[in-house]
Design an enzyme around this catalytic site. Sequence first.
Site, PDB file in Angstrom:
ATOM      1  N   GLU A  53       0.882  -0.909   0.117  1.00 37.44           N
ATOM      2  CA  GLU A  53       0.013   0.076   0.081  1.00 37.44           C
ATOM      3  C   GLU A  53       0.964   1.245  -0.069  1.00 37.44           C
ATOM      4  O   GLU A  53       0.485   2.228   0.721  1.00 37.44           O
ATOM      5  CB  GLU A  53      -0.920  -0.040   1.302  1.00 37.44           C
ATOM      6  CG  GLU A  53      -2.100  -1.109   1.204  1.00 37.44           C
ATOM      7  CD  GLU A  53      -3.150  -1.072   2.342  1.00 37.44           C
ATOM      8  OE1 GLU A  53      -2.888  -0.291   3.220  1.00 37.44           O
ATOM      9  OE2 GLU A  53      -4.123  -1.722   2.079  1.00 37.44           O
TER      10      GLU A  53
ATOM     11  N   GLU B  34      -5.526  -8.588  -0.490  1.00 40.38           N
ATOM     12  CA  GLU B  34      -6.009  -8.365   0.990  1.00 40.38           C
ATOM     13  C   GLU B  34      -7.628  -7.952   0.718  1.00 40.38           C
ATOM     14  O   GLU B  34      -7.941  -6.896   0.133  1.00 40.38           O
ATOM     15  CB  GLU B  34      -5.508  -6.902   1.646  1.00 40.38           C
ATOM     16  CG  GLU B  34      -4.188  -7.071   2.281  1.00 40.38           C
ATOM     17  CD  GLU B  34      -3.540  -5.858   3.346  1.00 40.38           C
ATOM     18  OE1 GLU B  34      -4.561  -5.164   3.915  1.00 40.38           O
ATOM     19  OE2 GLU B  34      -2.715  -5.726   3.153  1.00 40.38           O
TER      20      GLU B  34
HETATM   21  O1  AHR Z   1      -5.156  -5.940   7.054  1.00 41.90           O
HETATM   22  C1  AHR Z   1      -5.004  -4.638   8.260  1.00 41.90           C
HETATM   23  C2  AHR Z   1      -4.188  -3.531   7.464  1.00 41.90           C
HETATM   24  O2  AHR Z   1      -5.037  -3.120   6.260  1.00 41.90           O
HETATM   25  C3  AHR Z   1      -2.837  -3.925   6.753  1.00 41.90           C
HETATM   26  O3  AHR Z   1      -1.790  -3.642   7.523  1.00 41.90           O
HETATM   27  C4  AHR Z   1      -2.983  -2.840   5.591  1.00 41.90           C
HETATM   28  O4  AHR Z   1      -2.384  -3.351   4.418  1.00 41.90           O
HETATM   29  C5  AHR Z   1      -4.356  -2.476   5.226  1.00 41.90           C
HETATM   30  O5  AHR Z   1      -4.370  -1.235   5.095  1.00 41.90           O
END
Ligand code: AHR
Length: 501
Positions: free
Chosen positions: A173, A292
């Site tokens: 990110e 994610e």
């Molecule tokens: O999964 C929790 C957080 O969400 C992670 O660390 C990040 O990559 C995302 O913003």
Amino acid sequence: MTTAQIILDADFTLSELDPRLFGAFVEHLGRCVYTGIFEPGHPTADSRGFRQDVLRLVQELGPTTIRYPGGNFLSGYNWEDGVGPIEQRPRRLDLAWLSTETNRFGTNEFIEWCREARTEPMLGVNLGTRGPDEARNLVEYCNHPRGTFYSDLRGRHGYPEPHGVKLWCLGNEMDGPWQIGQKTAAEYGRIAKETAKVMRLVDPTIQLTACGSSHRDMPTFGAWEYEVLEHTFDEVDFLSLHMYYQNPLNDVLEFLGNIEIMDRFIREAVAVADAVAAKRRSAKRIMLSFDEWNVWYKARGSQYQEPTGWPEAPRLIEEAYEFQDALMVGGALITLINNADRVKAACLAQLVNVIGAIFADPGGPAWRQTIFYPFRLANQYGRGTVLRSQVRSKRYSTKTAGDSAQILVAPVHNEGERQIALFVLNRGTEAPTEIEISLRGFPEIKRAQAVALQGHALSATNSAGDPEKVSPTENPEHDLKGDRLMAKLEPLSWQTIVFNY
Ligand code: AHR
């Protein structure tokens, strides 16, 4: 009883499904690692501190790959801190989650744990505070056979054989203002390209993922992807997508409208990646790693308490999942499967405690959260070729997604097992819906069985006191006649129907 029709044809195929679609995520965040998968002194822990109760649930869930060690944590992590003799490992401030990182668990422990969990590691390299040098050293440490500084160091740490890690993430990110070492698309594109180059020189067999936007609502979504891929196109295999779905209106149909938004997000990312390919007149196609994704809305915003005093493994973002969250996860899985031609990897974020499919009390029991079940079922039966389906069902409209179909399906044909699996979400809210499924072009269907998530209050959760309150119902009502199956779908339900020929 309203009716809907689903038509499947053996010849109408979309793509092979890459089993890496059913990955998960373990971050050094809160209690995911410490008192999650790793808790020396827990009654079920083995001599390495791996909780066996959690490990058994992970084996049952069956994630095919696990992304590690972050997440936001990655952008401040020194991988060297987490290898070698434990007593010499430094305690560090984790600036991402304002916690103390003890480094008792690191890369080697993770790989060893992955082998026990029967899953493949997907490692990230820190492009927040560090860069190509540390990244190439980590690839050498993990994958080079022997005879060099880092490969021999691995040997001295007790791991003479290479770990053979195939999947790697180039940072995390990097567009997010919250990220340690946030970068512009140009800055990130350059460093990602150069890092990818040296990592591949160390091991040409690895696959690499460039960071896409942190989520679809980032103001630079689209422009970020385009610029990053302009730099990295020749060096990477995947572009990452991240998204957590929320329920701000506390309205289940609006919430489930996020399934269409996820589908749009994937198509938009594909369009941008293909625009970069078109500009280069390239036949190469960048694949997507949705590394994610999950539901996350209770333990965030004003509900999120920042830790104070640099605690070790504090309770952070421990979402207690409800039945309606399992429906959303089931719908998201349908979307991922229906985009299997371009989404070749994905990670449910995360695995344990932290927005986790599994919950584990420190020193106490572990149990399956509601979202565990759709993931387990889709993972168990989602192997083979994804089919295109023709669905006729009622339609309705939401503010979130506009015009939407009541019934969503994803069919997967596994020729080796002589099996067709159909994952079905019913977003009808009142009477049950009867569906008629026609199977065309398959050998004679001998048997059909089904498992459903149905009949629970939308807010029902599993807990230590009632760990199976929300769990699947075996063999809900259905009737197989030749190549047609009639099935009854309860309102707001998710089903897996498995046909064998
Ligand atoms: O999964 C929790 C957080 O969400 C992670 O660390 C990040 O990559 C995302 O913003």
